[in-house]
Write a protein that holds these residues in place. Structure first.
Motif, PDB file in Angstrom:
ATOM      1  N   HIS A 173       0.807  -1.224   0.000  1.00  0.00           N
ATOM      2  CA  HIS A 173       0.000   0.000   0.000  1.00  0.00           C
ATOM      3  C   HIS A 173       0.840   1.275   0.000  1.00  0.00           C
ATOM      4  O   HIS A 173       0.299   2.352   0.256  1.00  0.00           O
ATOM      5  CB  HIS A 173      -0.920  -0.001   1.229  1.00  0.00           C
ATOM      6  CG  HIS A 173      -1.883  -1.147   1.268  1.00  0.00           C
ATOM      7  ND1 HIS A 173      -2.972  -1.235   0.426  1.00  0.00           N
ATOM      8  CD2 HIS A 173      -1.900  -2.277   2.043  1.00  0.00           C
ATOM      9  CE1 HIS A 173      -3.638  -2.346   0.687  1.00  0.00           C
ATOM     10  NE2 HIS A 173      -3.011  -2.996   1.649  1.00  0.00           N
ATOM     11  N   TRP A 174       2.110   1.160  -0.321  1.00  0.00           N
ATOM     12  CA  TRP A 174       2.988   2.323  -0.218  1.00  0.00           C
ATOM     13  C   TRP A 174       2.541   3.465  -1.124  1.00  0.00           C
ATOM     14  O   TRP A 174       2.199   3.270  -2.291  1.00  0.00           O
ATOM     15  CB  TRP A 174       4.428   1.963  -0.557  1.00  0.00           C
ATOM     16  CG  TRP A 174       5.353   3.118  -0.319  1.00  0.00           C
ATOM     17  CD1 TRP A 174       5.808   4.023  -1.234  1.00  0.00           C
ATOM     18  CD2 TRP A 174       5.879   3.520   0.947  1.00  0.00           C
ATOM     19  NE1 TRP A 174       6.609   4.953  -0.622  1.00  0.00           N
ATOM     20  CE2 TRP A 174       6.667   4.672   0.720  1.00  0.00           C
ATOM     21  CE3 TRP A 174       5.771   2.998   2.248  1.00  0.00           C
ATOM     22  CZ2 TRP A 174       7.342   5.326   1.749  1.00  0.00           C
ATOM     23  CZ3 TRP A 174       6.436   3.652   3.272  1.00  0.00           C
ATOM     24  CH2 TRP A 174       7.211   4.800   3.009  1.00  0.00           C
ATOM     25  N   ARG A 175       2.543   4.674  -0.555  1.00  0.00           N
ATOM     26  CA  ARG A 175       2.285   5.898  -1.301  1.00  0.00           C
ATOM     27  C   ARG A 175       3.308   6.934  -0.849  1.00  0.00           C
ATOM     28  O   ARG A 175       3.556   7.090   0.348  1.00  0.00           O
ATOM     29  CB  ARG A 175       0.869   6.424  -1.026  1.00  0.00           C
ATOM     30  CG  ARG A 175      -0.260   5.482  -1.413  1.00  0.00           C
ATOM     31  CD  ARG A 175      -0.391   5.350  -2.920  1.00  0.00           C
ATOM     32  NE  ARG A 175      -1.557   4.556  -3.281  1.00  0.00           N
ATOM     33  CZ  ARG A 175      -1.592   3.234  -3.323  1.00  0.00           C
ATOM     34  NH1 ARG A 175      -0.483   2.542  -3.017  1.00  0.00           N
ATOM     35  NH2 ARG A 175      -2.677   2.588  -3.648  1.00  0.00           N
ATOM     36  N   ASP A 176       3.896   7.659  -1.804  1.00  0.00           N
ATOM     37  CA  ASP A 176       4.879   8.681  -1.466  1.00  0.00           C
ATOM     38  C   ASP A 176       4.196   9.949  -0.971  1.00  0.00           C
ATOM     39  O   ASP A 176       3.014  10.201  -1.238  1.00  0.00           O
ATOM     40  CB  ASP A 176       5.742   9.006  -2.688  1.00  0.00           C
ATOM     41  CG  ASP A 176       6.738   7.897  -3.012  1.00  0.00           C
ATOM     42  OD1 ASP A 176       7.179   7.213  -2.070  1.00  0.00           O
ATOM     43  OD2 ASP A 176       7.052   7.711  -4.198  1.00  0.00           O
ATOM     44  N   GLY A 180       0.232  10.641   0.828  1.00  0.00           N
ATOM     45  CA  GLY A 180       0.323   9.197   0.708  1.00  0.00           C
ATOM     46  C   GLY A 180       0.496   8.518   2.052  1.00  0.00           C
ATOM     47  O   GLY A 180      -0.124   7.483   2.338  1.00  0.00           O
ATOM     48  N   THR A 183      -2.740   8.635   3.886  1.00  0.00           N
ATOM     49  CA  THR A 183      -3.647   7.614   3.357  1.00  0.00           C
ATOM     50  C   THR A 183      -3.276   6.225   3.868  1.00  0.00           C
ATOM     51  O   THR A 183      -4.144   5.421   4.220  1.00  0.00           O
ATOM     52  CB  THR A 183      -3.615   7.626   1.816  1.00  0.00           C
ATOM     53  OG1 THR A 183      -4.041   8.910   1.352  1.00  0.00           O
ATOM     54  CG2 THR A 183      -4.527   6.551   1.247  1.00  0.00           C
ATOM     55  N   MET A 184      -1.981   5.920   3.927  1.00  0.00           N
ATOM     56  CA  MET A 184      -1.550   4.624   4.444  1.00  0.00           C
ATOM     57  C   MET A 184      -1.945   4.450   5.907  1.00  0.00           C
ATOM     58  O   MET A 184      -2.369   3.361   6.326  1.00  0.00           O
ATOM     59  CB  MET A 184      -0.037   4.466   4.282  1.00  0.00           C
ATOM     60  CG  MET A 184       0.412   4.180   2.871  1.00  0.00           C
ATOM     61  SD  MET A 184       2.157   3.698   2.808  1.00  0.00           S
ATOM     62  CE  MET A 184       2.968   5.234   3.250  1.00  0.00           C
TER      63      MET A 184
END
Length: 259
Positions: A173-176, A180, A183-184
């Motif tokens: 589920h990684w988001r930069d 992000g 959201t994680m």
């Protein structure tokens, strides 16, 4: 040989873990003092909201969730922090761990709003309908049985798998960036709530400030999420909850606070 952790990363990991432990201990001290002092305010109905207003109830709820959920969530938080620390050392954009943690806690604040609404509604109904007061043990027993049954559902299994594998969860589920990471944290909170929500709902019949019940739920959540056989422990607890709920249906005096 197992590779040695970079001293800087090891130091940061120790600081974060120590901070989580300290915050958890302080939260438990506060809750214990509140429980010991009692709630002097006027009770309504079943007294599930303990006579507190919305702000006071939610403040109490947040402190409870910190004390009860940080131990089980520490591996996820520490793993996230380690990844961000490596990005910082590599001079890449990174996000403070507080962003992830704050969004995770936001889910439990929202859950607290729901818990307050449910408790207030049941208090109001109990004041209006005597049947609820006289049959409270049946309602409570049914809630305990439902919580035990939930331990065996596919939704419980799915959410628990996500919570038990911090590295796998973050990789999937990684988001930069800050958004992000926020959201994680929300997603982790939702999986966590999906895993444990009924275990917290049963604090309504057992007593929201019941330290024994809180300790038992905290230990169960921690065991489920961190121990090698956590899933089996959760199912065993499910059997215990169903058995206890069945006994409460027959013997109301087994419910905490029963007269």
């Amino acid at each position: 040989m197992t590779p040695r952790l970079n001293p800087s990363l090891a130091r940061q990991r120790a600081i974060i873990l120590s901070s989580l432990i300290a915050i958890t201990v302080l939260a438990w001290i506060w809750v214990a003092r509140q429980a010991d002092d009692g709630m002097p305010m006027r009770m309504h109905g079943l007294g599930l909201t303990m006579g507190m207003g919305a702000a006071a109830f939610l403040a109490m709820w947040v402190v409870m969730m910190v004390g009860m959920m940080f131990p089980a969530s520490a591996p996820m938080i520490v793993t996230f922090a380690a990844i961000q620390a490596r990005r910082r050392m590599a001079q890449r954009p990174y996000v403070p761990v507080c962003v992830f943690t704050a969004s995770y806690m936001a889910v439990w604040v929202a859950f607290g709003v729901g818990a307050l609404a449910l408790a207030a509604a049941m208090d109001a109904l109990a004041e209006r309908f005597d049947w609820i007061m006289s049959n409270w043990h049946r309602i409570a027993g049914g809630m305990l049985v439902a919580a035990g049954m939930y331990q065996f559902t596919s939704l419980k299994d799915t959410c628990l798998r996500k919570c038990r594998t911090p590295a796998g969860f973050l990789l999937e589920h990684w988001r930069d960036g800050w958004s992000g990471s926020f959201t994680m944290g929300l997603r982790h909170g939702l999986y966590c709530a999906g895993c444990c929500w009924l275990l917290f709902v049963i604090l309504i019949p057992l007593g929201i400030m019941n330290l024994v019940a809180m300790g038992a739920v905290t230990a169960l959540v921690f065991a489920e999420k961190t121990l090698p056989r956590g899933d089996r422990i959760g199912r065993a607890a499910g059997v215990g909850l169903m058995a206890y709920g069945g006994l409460v249906l027959v013997y109301p005096e087994l419910l905490p606070g029963a007269m």
